[in-house]
Design an enzyme around this catalytic site. Structure first.
Site, PDB file in Angstrom:
ATOM      1  CE1 TYR A   1      51.898  37.409 -50.821  1.00  0.00           C
ATOM      2  CE2 TYR A   1      52.521  35.196 -51.440  1.00  0.00           C
ATOM      3  CZ  TYR A   1      52.456  37.130 -50.984  1.00  0.00           C
ATOM      4  OH  TYR A   1      54.243  36.814 -50.613  1.00  0.00           O
TER       5      TYR A   1
ATOM      6  CG  ASP B   1      50.631  30.288 -57.227  1.00  0.00           C
ATOM      7  OD1 ASP B   1      50.827  29.814 -56.344  1.00  0.00           O
ATOM      8  OD2 ASP B   1      51.121  31.514 -56.852  1.00  0.00           O
TER       9      ASP B   1
ATOM     10  CE  LYS C   1      52.892  29.246 -49.763  1.00  0.00           C
ATOM     11  NZ  LYS C   1      53.712  29.762 -48.789  1.00  0.00           N
TER      12      LYS C   1
HETATM   13  N1  PMP Z   1      52.154  32.026 -54.801  1.00  0.00           N
HETATM   14  C1  PMP Z   1      51.014  31.853 -53.364  1.00  0.00           C
HETATM   15  C2  PMP Z   1      49.703  31.621 -54.078  1.00  0.00           C
HETATM   16  C3  PMP Z   1      51.804  31.950 -52.585  1.00  0.00           C
HETATM   17  O1  PMP Z   1      50.830  31.361 -51.072  1.00  0.00           O
HETATM   18  C4  PMP Z   1      52.639  31.699 -51.877  1.00  0.00           C
HETATM   19  C5  PMP Z   1      53.478  31.972 -50.558  1.00  0.00           C
HETATM   20  N2  PMP Z   1      52.768  32.525 -49.565  1.00  0.00           N
HETATM   21  C6  PMP Z   1      53.561  32.735 -52.960  1.00  0.00           C
HETATM   22  C7  PMP Z   1      53.458  32.425 -54.188  1.00  0.00           C
HETATM   23  C8  PMP Z   1      55.657  32.038 -52.692  1.00  0.00           C
HETATM   24  O2  PMP Z   1      55.750  31.670 -52.463  1.00  0.00           O
HETATM   25  P1  PMP Z   1      57.203  32.003 -51.320  1.00  0.00           P
HETATM   26  O3  PMP Z   1      57.116  32.229 -50.057  1.00  0.00           O
HETATM   27  O4  PMP Z   1      57.570  31.138 -51.309  1.00  0.00           O
HETATM   28  O5  PMP Z   1      58.357  32.905 -52.427  1.00  0.00           O
END
Ligand code: PMP
Length: 428
Positions: A146, A247, A276
């Protein structure tokens, strides 16, 4: 305002994450938050097991972070970043370069995790063009991943998990290898790597980058895989002249027990996305870091520059609170705290393994997961968890927690007790 009035007004006008208009799914009105607790408008207090989706690692209303926002507010809340710079951005970039794996030397600021993934993908494509390999236009990733909800990020999310499959036909067509099946504490096997190797060989010359969540696959699976997998993927990327994008949006800033999850494998990616917890959960900000080689390659492309520039890039309030949050983390015994949260999660969740509807219980760093055989019924389990005094937001077959690092072991034990009780009451 009474919570039920607010919920009724909300239902009339507001979308929620992954929700439907007029949704009747349980919704709770929160009035305030402090430390590791949320206070609902009806006065109930909930122990926060989610850190607002991995972000609020220091808990809520930390005086140092409140102070950092206030101080910055007295100077400027925001200013455009084109042609201007400011101390909060420069200091934060220097700090990120210092604490991230070696050789990540350039920082692109953006306003969310998803956008940092978009930036990473664009950088990888532009880099390959700049290095004379314009046919390398595809990304390789692994199943159950994800990476966010924007189009580029969606294109590298597992198309079968149901989050984005509606759009599959419209998105760029990337390559999906089987994810490693070994767990974090298992040795990596050739089988874990086989599909990545197969696709890299079969599509040699087409692939710009491999993108993955290091060690912890978050929202798509809450699975932990062997660090050795990452080490071998790093070697494969080098062999195939493919970039590695890590990521670290969910895993960064200590969550997995290392400052960044790449450190479990001792590798440096070519591009790394963070977000985050970077701001301690205070404001929305992400960043994409890359090596000097990637930056040079990007700028060697015909564009001569990197064509991206969000309006709220390097927002001074977000940058100031990010720096304060990271410094606060590094100044404290964060490793010990994460280890203490881990041990309390592992002990507290262990009894769930004996429940008939549970297929696995796993923990890593300050993350604890109960995986059930069938999807949990959110309309039942969510109010039950709230009645038990905790804020935990299950998803599909996953009932999981990643509490603030400052939660003490007794509180973690209350949290896990509620999770186990709620799973026992709602699964067969
Ligand atoms: N990559 C990962 C691994 C995530 O966990 C998330 C958010 N859950 C995102 C990207 C996307 O980040 P955002 O919700 O701040 O756009």
């Amino acid at each position: 305002m009474h919570g039920s009035d607010l919920v009724a007004r909300d239902r009339a006008v507001v979308w929620h994450p992954y929700g439907a208009v007029g949704d009747t799914a349980p919704l709770f009105a929160v009035a305030s938050a402090r430390g590791v607790r949320l206070t609902l408008t009806d006065g109930r207090e909930l122990l926060d097991g989610m850190s607002s989706w991995w972000a609020a690692i220091h808990g809520y209303r930390h005086p140092v972070l409140d102070g950092a926002v206030r101080d910055q507010l007295d100077r400027m809340a925001h200013v455009m970043f084109g042609g201007l710079t400011h101390e909060p951005a420069v200091a934060l970039a220097e700090l990120l370069v210092r604490i991230t794996p070696p050789d990540l030397e350039r920082v692109f600021f953006c306003d969310s995790g998803s956008v940092s993934v978009e930036v990473a993908i664009k950088m990888a494509l532009q880099y390959q063009t700049g290095r004379g390999r314009p046919d390398r236009t595809r990304l390789l990733t692994i199943r159950r991943g994800y990476h966010g909800d924007t189009s580029g990020a969606m294109s590298v999310c597992d198309p079968d998990t149901g989050m984005h499959h509606l759009f599959t036909g419209l998105l760029a067509r990337h390559l999906f290898a089987a994810a490693p099946t070994s767990g974090y504490r298992d040795p990596v096997t050739d089988r874990d790597l086989a599909d990545v190797e197969r696709l890299l060989a079969a599509h040699h010359g087409e692939i710009a980058a491999v993108i993955c969540e290091p060690v912890v696959q978050g929202a798509g699976a809450m699975r932990f895989y062997p660090p050795g997998w990452l080490t071998r993927v790093r070697e494969l990327c080098d062999r195939h002249q493919v970039l590695l994008i890590a990521d670290e949006i969910a895993t960064g800033f200590g969550r997995t027990g290392e400052l960044f999850a790449c450190e479990h494998a001792g590798i440096t990616p070519d591009i790394m996305c963070v977000g985050k917890a970077m701001t301690g959960g205070y404001l929305t900000m992400g960043a994409t870091l890359c090596t000097a080689e990637v930056a040079d390659g990007v700028c060697a492309s015909p564009a001569g520059a990197f064509m991206h520039g969000p309006t709220f890039m390097a927002n001074p309030l977000a940058a100031a609170v990010s720096r304060a949050s990271i410094e606060l983390l590094l100044a404290g015994p964060w490793r010990e705290r994460v280890a203490a949260v881990h041990d309390a999660l592992a002990t507290g969740l262990a009894p769930a393994a004996d429940l008939p509807g549970v297929v696995d219980v796993r923990t890593l760093g300050a993350i604890g997961v109960i995986e059930t055989r069938d999807p949990v019924d959110m309309t039942v389990i969510q109010p039950l968890l709230v009645d038990l005094g905790v804020w935990v937001r299950p998803f599909g077959r996953l009932v999981y927690a990643m509490p603030p690092f400052v939660m003490d072991p007794a509180e973690v034990s209350t949290l896990t007790g509620a999770m186990v009780e709620a799973v026992a009451a709602t699964t067969k």
